[in-house]
Write a protein that holds these residues in place. Structure first.
Motif, PDB file in Angstrom:
ATOM      1  N   VAL A  56       0.839  -1.204   0.000  1.00 14.06           N
ATOM      2  CA  VAL A  56       0.000   0.000   0.000  1.00 14.06           C
ATOM      3  C   VAL A  56       0.874   1.253   0.000  1.00 14.06           C
ATOM      4  O   VAL A  56       0.626   2.198  -0.749  1.00 14.06           O
ATOM      5  N   PHE A  57       1.902   1.268   0.845  1.00  8.14           N
ATOM      6  CA  PHE A  57       2.807   2.427   0.873  1.00  8.14           C
ATOM      7  C   PHE A  57       3.460   2.618  -0.495  1.00  8.14           C
ATOM      8  O   PHE A  57       3.627   3.754  -0.960  1.00  8.14           O
ATOM      9  N   GLY A  58       3.811   1.518  -1.130  1.00 10.98           N
ATOM     10  CA  GLY A  58       4.420   1.597  -2.461  1.00 10.98           C
ATOM     11  C   GLY A  58       3.472   2.179  -3.496  1.00 10.98           C
ATOM     12  O   GLY A  58       3.902   2.879  -4.416  1.00 10.98           O
ATOM     13  N   SER A  59       2.178   1.902  -3.339  1.00  7.76           N
ATOM     14  CA  SER A  59       1.203   2.431  -4.292  1.00  7.76           C
ATOM     15  C   SER A  59       1.097   3.945  -4.191  1.00  7.76           C
ATOM     16  O   SER A  59       0.790   4.630  -5.173  1.00  7.76           O
ATOM     17  N   ILE A  60       1.366   4.496  -2.994  1.00  7.45           N
ATOM     18  CA  ILE A  60       1.325   5.947  -2.812  1.00  7.45           C
ATOM     19  C   ILE A  60       2.522   6.595  -3.498  1.00  7.45           C
ATOM     20  O   ILE A  60       2.430   7.689  -4.063  1.00  7.45           O
ATOM     21  N   THR A  61       3.656   5.900  -3.478  1.00 17.27           N
ATOM     22  CA  THR A  61       4.828   6.378  -4.216  1.00 17.27           C
ATOM     23  C   THR A  61       4.582   6.293  -5.720  1.00 17.27           C
ATOM     24  O   THR A  61       4.960   7.190  -6.482  1.00 17.27           O
ATOM     25  N   LEU A  62       3.921   5.215  -6.140  1.00 15.64           N
ATOM     26  CA  LEU A  62       3.650   4.992  -7.565  1.00 15.64           C
ATOM     27  C   LEU A  62       2.600   5.963  -8.098  1.00 15.64           C
ATOM     28  O   LEU A  62       2.734   6.501  -9.204  1.00 15.64           O
ATOM     29  N   PHE A  63       1.563   6.201  -7.285  1.00 12.64           N
ATOM     30  CA  PHE A  63       0.470   7.101  -7.676  1.00 12.64           C
ATOM     31  C   PHE A  63       0.333   8.187  -6.620  1.00 12.64           C
ATOM     32  O   PHE A  63      -0.359   7.993  -5.618  1.00 12.64           O
ATOM     33  N   PRO A  64       0.992   9.338  -6.797  1.00  8.85           N
ATOM     34  CA  PRO A  64       0.921  10.410  -5.795  1.00  8.85           C
ATOM     35  C   PRO A  64      -0.505  10.843  -5.469  1.00  8.85           C
ATOM     36  O   PRO A  64      -0.760  11.366  -4.384  1.00  8.85           O
ATOM     37  N   GLU A  65      -1.458  10.610  -6.398  1.00  9.33           N
ATOM     38  CA  GLU A  65      -2.848  10.971  -6.123  1.00  9.33           C
ATOM     39  C   GLU A  65      -3.453  10.104  -5.013  1.00  9.33           C
ATOM     40  O   GLU A  65      -4.552  10.389  -4.517  1.00  9.33           O
ATOM     41  N   ASN A  66      -2.737   9.053  -4.608  1.00 12.22           N
ATOM     42  CA  ASN A  66      -3.187   8.217  -3.491  1.00 12.22           C
ATOM     43  C   ASN A  66      -2.849   8.848  -2.134  1.00 12.22           C
ATOM     44  O   ASN A  66      -3.256   8.325  -1.097  1.00 12.22           O
ATOM     45  N   GLU A  67      -2.103   9.955  -2.135  1.00 11.26           N
ATOM     46  CA  GLU A  67      -1.682  10.571  -0.877  1.00 11.26           C
ATOM     47  C   GLU A  67      -2.840  10.843   0.077  1.00 11.26           C
ATOM     48  O   GLU A  67      -2.742  10.528   1.269  1.00 11.26           O
ATOM     49  N   PRO A  68      -3.967  11.413  -0.386  1.00 10.38           N
ATOM     50  CA  PRO A  68      -5.070  11.679   0.550  1.00 10.38           C
ATOM     51  C   PRO A  68      -5.617  10.430   1.221  1.00 10.38           C
ATOM     52  O   PRO A  68      -6.203  10.516   2.305  1.00 10.38           O
ATOM     53  N   VAL A  69      -5.422   9.281   0.583  1.00 16.19           N
ATOM     54  CA  VAL A  69      -5.923   8.028   1.153  1.00 16.19           C
ATOM     55  C   VAL A  69      -5.189   7.688   2.448  1.00 16.19           C
ATOM     56  O   VAL A  69      -5.786   7.194   3.410  1.00 16.19           O
ATOM     57  N   LEU A  70      -3.900   7.974   2.487  1.00 18.27           N
ATOM     58  CA  LEU A  70      -3.100   7.624   3.666  1.00 18.27           C
ATOM     59  C   LEU A  70      -3.311   8.606   4.815  1.00 18.27           C
ATOM     60  O   LEU A  70      -3.133   8.237   5.984  1.00 18.27           O
ATOM     61  N   ARG A  71      -3.698   9.833   4.518  1.00 16.11           N
ATOM     62  CA  ARG A  71      -3.759  10.869   5.554  1.00 16.11           C
ATOM     63  C   ARG A  71      -4.550  10.457   6.789  1.00 16.11           C
ATOM     64  O   ARG A  71      -4.034  10.558   7.905  1.00 16.11           O
ATOM     65  N   PRO A  72      -5.799   9.970   6.667  1.00 14.40           N
ATOM     66  CA  PRO A  72      -6.545   9.621   7.885  1.00 14.40           C
ATOM     67  C   PRO A  72      -6.007   8.393   8.608  1.00 14.40           C
ATOM     68  O   PRO A  72      -6.353   8.154   9.771  1.00 14.40           O
ATOM     69  N   HIS A  73      -5.162   7.623   7.934  1.00 13.80           N
ATOM     70  CA  HIS A  73      -4.614   6.407   8.539  1.00 13.80           C
ATOM     71  C   HIS A  73      -3.235   6.633   9.150  1.00 13.80           C
ATOM     72  O   HIS A  73      -2.736   5.767   9.881  1.00 13.80           O
TER      73      HIS A  73
END
Length: 206
Positions: A56-73
Motif C-alpha cells: 500500500v505504501f508503495g502504491s502511494i509512491t507509484l500514484f501520488p494521487e493516493n496521498e489523501p488516502v493515507l492521511r486519515p490512517h
C-alpha cells in the motif's frame, strides 16, 4: 491473511491506476485494524500483514494521487505501532512497518502527509529515544537509530529536536556501514542548510 499468495492478487489491484486509490483506502482500513498482530512475530499472519502494508505504501509512491488516502490512517498507524512496540516482547515487525512508512513518504514529495505527521513527531521521537536507551539487541537499536534519522519531516520542523537527534547520529557513526552512510548524509545535510552559529554549539564537546 493466512494465504500469502493472495498478496500477489492484491498487488495487481494496487498497481492498477483505475482502482488503486479506492482499493488502497479499503486495504488500509483492513490492515490498520489488524495492526496488533505485528506485535506477535510468531503469528503466521504477521509477515503477510507487513508485506501488504508495504504494498500500500508503495502504491502511494507509484500514484501520488493516493496521498489523501493515507492521511486519515497516518496517525493510527504511527500511534498504534509505537503503542504496541512499547509492550511487545519483540517489536521487530512494528519497527519494520515504521521504516517502510518513513521510506515511502520521505523525500519531501508529500506535503499533506508532512503536515499530518507534525503533531505525531514529539511523542514519536520521545518513544524512539526511550527505546534506544532500553534496547538490548543490536538489531533493534540499529532499527531505532535508523528511524530517528529518517523521520518524514522537514529540517525546519526538526530544529527544536536536533540536540536529541545528535545521539542517534553518533550511534549510527559507530554502527554498520549503512548506518554510517546515513549518519554522514544527515550531518552533511545539517551543515549545508543550517547557519554555523546554530551548528557550532550543537557539535561542541559536552
Amino acid at each position: 491473511l493466512a494465504n500469502a499468495a493472495v498478496s500477489t492478487v492484491l498487488q495487481h489491484f494496487l498497481a492498477n491506476s483505475n482502482v488503486s486509490r479506492h482499493f488502497a483506502d479499503l486495504l488500509l482500513s483492513f490492515l490498520t485494524a489488524r495492526l496488533p498482530l505485528l506485535s506477535q512475530p510468531t503469528a503466521r499472519e504477521a509477515p503477510v500483514l507487513l508485506r501488504l502494508f508495504k504494498l500500500v505504501f508503495g502504491s502511494i509512491t507509484l500514484f501520488p494521487e493516493n496521498e489523501p488516502v493515507l492521511r486519515p490512517h497516518l496517525a493510527p498507524i504511527v500511534n498504534g505501532a509505537t503503542k504496541h512496540a512499547a509492550s511487545a516482547a519483540n517489536p521487530t515487525h512494528l519497527l519494520f512497518l515504521l521504516r517502510a512508512l518513513f521510506k515511502s513518504i520521505g523525500g519531501g514529495k508529500f506535503e499533506a502527509l508532512y503536515k499530518e505527521f507534525l503533531p505525531l513527531l514529539p511523542p514519536l521521537l520521545a518513544h524512539l529515544m526511550r527505546s534506544i536507551s532500553c534496547a538490548h539487541g543490536g538489531g533493534h537499536r540499529e532499527l531505532l537509530v535508523e528511524l530517528c534519522l529518517t523521520l518524514p519531516a522537514r529540517l525546519s520542523t526538526l530544529l527544536p529536536y536536533l540536540h536529541l537527534l545528535l545521539r542517534p547520529v553518533l550511534l549510527a557513526l559507530a554502527g554498520p556501514a549503512e548506518l554510517v552512510t546515513l549518519a554522514l548524509r544527515t550531518l552533511e545535510f545539517w551543515i549545508d542548510h543550517l547557519h554555523p552559529d546554530f551548528i557550532q554549539p550543537l557539535m561542541a564537546p559536552r
